[in-house]
Write a protein that holds these residues in place. Structure first.
Motif, mmCIF file in Angstrom:
data_model
loop_
_atom_site.group_PDB
_atom_site.id
_atom_site.type_symbol
_atom_site.label_atom_id
_atom_site.label_comp_id
_atom_site.label_asym_id
_atom_site.label_seq_id
_atom_site.Cartn_x
_atom_site.Cartn_y
_atom_site.Cartn_z
ATOM 1 N N LEU A 238 46.048 18.701 31.861
ATOM 2 C CA LEU A 238 47.013 19.201 30.883
ATOM 3 C C LEU A 238 47.774 18.111 30.124
ATOM 4 N N GLU B 212 46.987 18.117 26.549
ATOM 5 C CA GLU B 212 47.045 19.426 25.888
ATOM 6 C C GLU B 212 48.386 19.605 25.183
ATOM 7 N N GLY B 213 48.684 18.668 24.302
ATOM 8 C CA GLY B 213 49.928 18.746 23.553
ATOM 9 C C GLY B 213 51.015 17.889 24.163
ATOM 10 N N ASP C 4 50.999 19.718 19.024
ATOM 11 C CA ASP C 4 50.473 20.755 19.903
ATOM 12 C C ASP C 4 49.069 20.351 20.343
ATOM 13 N N SER C 5 48.459 21.169 21.207
ATOM 14 C CA SER C 5 47.170 20.805 21.789
ATOM 15 C C SER C 5 46.107 20.587 20.719
ATOM 16 N N LYS C 6 46.018 21.488 19.764
ATOM 17 C CA LYS C 6 44.993 21.393 18.719
ATOM 18 C C LYS C 6 45.169 20.116 17.904
ATOM 19 N N ASP D 135 52.740 23.778 27.802
ATOM 20 C CA ASP D 135 52.994 25.086 27.207
ATOM 21 C C ASP D 135 52.263 26.176 27.986
ATOM 22 N N ASP E 83 48.577 26.924 27.130
ATOM 23 C CA ASP E 83 47.670 25.856 27.560
ATOM 24 C C ASP E 83 47.517 25.847 29.078
ATOM 25 N N ARG F 114 45.266 28.712 30.126
ATOM 26 C CA ARG F 114 43.878 28.476 29.723
ATOM 27 C C ARG F 114 43.208 27.493 30.674
ATOM 28 N N ILE F 115 43.880 26.389 30.961
ATOM 29 C CA ILE F 115 43.304 25.400 31.875
ATOM 30 C C ILE F 115 43.239 25.949 33.296
#
Length: 473
Positions: free
Chosen positions: A110, A113-114, A119-121, A171, A174, A177-178
């Motif tokens: 993580l 991931e931001g 942010d992550s994207k 976040d 994220d 999701r992980i």
């Protein structure tokens, strides 16, 4: 001595009825698990071209101390315009809460991931745009990271790493999701015989010690890990006092010092680690059978090893190569694969941690031939424990180790990894220069003593597959 004789005398050409030991379900304990955040094909090709010989490296290794006091082992190499950095923090998955294994692993997944104002994207787009490779992983004793970039992208690469280490977002979207990805992997592992055998072996070897827990957690522990748990881990482990750094590449010392201060300077000065006790792996012989309806049976075997700090480590390392670590030339490969065709491959390695050590081997075979395969392995283990290697085998193994060092350190990335490992193992900065002499100093008597120490008591063995009766049917 009595245990050594009993183990060897108990081996016969017949199948082992004791293979029907009780079994339990478990999953893989990855001693080294890394997730690549971003790496372009072009960068991978360039990395492969970054060559430097060990003799050159030995002459160039600098002990660099940045203006802010960050220490690093550093090799300046302008062969190609790139930089490879390996670094680690003391702690690793051993610092997971006892009832929550998997925290360090989730943190590693993580951190990129931001972070900061990204942010992550956006964070990953920045990595991709500049072909920057950034990755994190948790081992038993260390939290490890890698950073690779083209020279011209160094400022952005080091800044992205700084943000990941000092201001990760965690976040909710994220994290979940992980977490879902980790859980999917854990569920797959429950039907993976190799994963099951690895976890069971470490469970037998280390019991309730942190080394007996799997790094990526358990199905019932990962859902309970909170953002607060991960932030607590970051605050306790990602600190300057436990930091070790190795850098190889096209950067001058003054510039690197500034980059290191910018990247690591804001981290907390002191960690807050839980003390981990030393432990000896369980004494063999022991055997566990884990029932699983799969065509191929997996066999994992091993026992107490030799720590890296042990004065007899190199003798153990060399003789282990002779038994099972030498690929096509090892005794186990010849006896199991070449002579009898019982398995496609069989290998064995020494694993050393800060507080313990083991040797561990693995093979897979047809279910109805598992007994024969194990018989052959045990006979070879017993034979080398009693007789040791031959002088010819020892000479060939020493020649291999001295020659293979060139290949093991032939890129900037490999050299950086080695320099970090040497620091973790508390070896001197000129170890590359000294290593061949240490290998040469191993005598036949040293090798025989190491063989008896490693294998004289027998094996801890885990067999995962069909029961002997089911296999026969």
């Amino acid at each position: 001595m009595a245990r050594e004789e009993a183990f060897c005398d108990g081996i016969s050409g017949q199948g082992h009825h004791h293979r029907q030991a009780r079994g339990e379900a478990f999953v893989t304990h990855p001693f080294l698990r890394a997730r690549r955040a971003a790496l372009s094909v072009a960068t991978g090709a360039v990395l492969a071209l970054a060559t430097i010989s060990p003799s050159q490296a030995a002459a160039k290794i600098q002990h660099l101390i940045s203006p802010g006091g960050i220490e690093a082992w550093f090799v300046q190499d302008a062969t190609v315009p790139l930089i490879a950095m390996e670094y680690s923090f003391a702690g690793g998955s051993a610092q997971d809460l006892h009832d929550k294994p998997g925290v360090a692993n989730l943190v590693g997944d993580l951190l990129d991931e931001g972070s900061g104002d990204l942010d992550s994207k956006t964070f990953h787009e920045r990595l991709d745009r500049r072909a920057i490779e950034l990755r994190f992983s948790a081992g038993p004793d260390t939290f490890h990271g890698s950073l690779r970039m083209l020279r011209d992208n160094k400022d952005e690469a080091f800044d992205l790493l700084r943000m990941a280490l000092t201001s990760p977002h965690f976040d909710t979207a994220d994290v979940e999701r992980i977490r879902s990805q980790v859980m999917s992997g854990l569920r797959r592992d429950t039907t993976n015989p190799t994963s099951l055998a690895s976890r069971k072996f470490l469970e037998i070897a280390f019991g309730d010690h942190p080394y007996g827990r799997q790094t990526n957690g358990k199905l019932d522990s990962v859902p309970t890990i909170t953002v607060a748990d991960m932030k607590d881990y970051v605050g306790r482990v990602l600190t300057k006092d436990g930091l070790k750094v190795a850098v190889v590449g096209d950067v001058d010392p003054a510039t690197l010092g500034k980059l290191l201060d910018h990247t690591f300077g804001a981290l907390p000065a002191k960690g807050n680690l839980v003390a981990i006790p030393d432990i000896d792996a369980a004494k063999p012989p022991q055997l566990a059978f884990v029932p699983l309806d799969v065509p191929q049976t997996v066999i994992t075997f091993g026992g107490p090893g030799v720590k890296r700090s042990d004065p007899n480590f190199m003798a153990a390392y060399v003789v282990n190569h002779i038994l099972g670590g030498g690929g096509l030339s090892s005794r186990l490969y010849r006896e199991v694969r070449e002579k009898r065709g019982l398995a496609y491959s069989v290998s064995e390695s020494l694993l050393w941690m800060e507080h313990s050590a083991v040797f561990i081997g693995n093979t897979g075979t047809r279910a109805d031939r598992a007994g024969d395969t194990m018989d052959v392995i045990e006979k070879e283990v017993c034979r080398i424990a009693e007789e040791g290697p031959t002088q010819k085998e020892l000479d060939e193994a020493k020649s291999y180790f001295k020659g293979s060092q060139m290949l093991a350190l032939d890129t900037s990335s490999k050299l950086a990894q080695a320099l970090l490992q040497y620091q973790q193992d508390k070896l001197p900065i000129d170890y590359i220069e000294k290593r061949n002499a240490i290998v040469d100093a191993v005598t036949l008597d040293d090798a025989k003593a190491a063989a008896k120490r490693l294998w004289g008591q027998g094996l801890l063995t885990v067999i995962v597959g069909r029961s002997p009766r089911a296999a026969a049917e």
